[in-house]
Design an enzyme around this catalytic site. Structure first.
Site: not given
Ligand code: PDD
Length: 286
Positions: A183, A37
């Site tokens: 993270e 996703y």
């Molecule tokens: N989550 N690490 C994880 C495990 C994440 O699920 C996300 C983002 C990020 C940050 O990625 P980005 O900057 O591309 O949004 C890092 C999304 C927003 C979610 O699952 O809702």
């Protein structure tokens, strides 16, 4: 509430109302979490960093052997159409690709993949609060699998750990793998030490965040030195500033870890976090 304000959905090849029952029980997304996703933030009707999200979607799909039923340009066109149809200015686009709809069997079925999507309003006020005042977190073992760079639908370890944090009365948790911070449950994390930004390298143990990449390129423009290297909880506790990066929350300071005040410098005007927040806001579509 009308459909316009609630948002819109797309599944099985057509636009549908959000609550229309269109996905059969045999979608592998339900039964195996077998899919991937993306989440994109739409500002003033424009999808932010769309191309980067599309490219990551493509990488995730390839990593688990999924083929999209259309070209990437076709996917972009669908997302743009969905945003227009939603009539929303401030929204989040969620789209996922499952391995398809087939009677439950572990082996990959010979069926087309299934793309679905929603566009929903985003309530930025809760994110504004953490961006301004910071968030409290706990550290928790990284119980996820080895391939965290894939934006897999399998989020059970993430949701369990997020709930553990909420049950502990804090905002979120940071994962610790082999003695190093990886993270957050849905964000990347970085710390500032002596003016240098330090963040986990983009290995298979973290999601390669689009916001993280954007922050690293802003650092180059702002003259902030960056080191992509792993750091321990002990190093984190002595950081000057700590923050998370993600599509919806954007850049948000961390001010407490496991009940201990940390990185409070981030909240002062002129801190690295405040500079990055302003720089990020300046990159958003007008
Ligand atoms: N989550 N690490 C994880 C495990 C994440 O699920 C996300 C983002 C990020 C940050 O990625 P980005 O900057 O591309 O949004 C890092 C999304 C927003 C979610 O699952 O809702």
């Amino acid at each position: 509430m009308s459909i316009e304000t609630d948002g819109i959905a797309y599944a099985r090849g057509r636009f549908v109302a959000l609550d229309e029952p269109v996905i059969p029980i045999d979608d592998r997304a339900h039964q195996f979490g077998d899919g991937i996703y993306e989440v994109i933030r739409v500002y003033r009707g424009k999808p932010h960093l769309l191309e980067a999200h599309i490219q990551r979607f493509d990488r995730s799909a390839k990593a688990i052997g999924l083929t999209l039923d259309r070209s990437l340009d076709g996917l972009v066109a669908l997302i743009e159409e969905a945003i227009v149809r939603s009539q929303l200015q401030e929204s989040q686009v969620y789209f996922q690709l499952s391995r398809g709809i087939a009677r439950r069997d572990h082996a990959y079925p010979a069926v087309p993949t299934h793309l679905s999507l929603t566009v929903r309003p985003v309530d930025d006020s809760k994110f504004t609060a953490v961006r301004e005042r910071g968030q409290r977190v706990i550290l928790s073992p990284d119980i996820r699998w080895q391939l965290c760079f894939i934006k897999s639908l399998n989020l059970l370890p993430n949701v369990m750990t997020k709930q553990k944090a909420l049950d502990a009365g804090v905002n979120d948790a940071l994962f610790v793998r082999d003695g190093f911070i990886t993270e957050g449950t849905s964000s990347n994390v970085a710390m500032i030490k002596d003016g240098m930004l330090i963040t986990h390298p983009a290995t298979e143990h973290i999601l390669h965040g689009i916001t993280r990449a954007s922050v690293l390129s802003m650092c180059a423009d702002l003259g902030i030195a960056v080191e992509e290297k792993r750091f321990t909880p002990t190093e984190l506790m002595t950081a000057d500033e700590i923050f998370t990066m993600s599509t919806l929350t954007e850049i948000a300071p961390i001010i407490e870890i496991d009940g201990q005040a940390v990185g409070l410098k981030a909240l002062s005007p002129g801190s690295v976090v405040r500079r990055l927040q302003s720089a990020y806001t300046a990159t958003l579509p007008l």
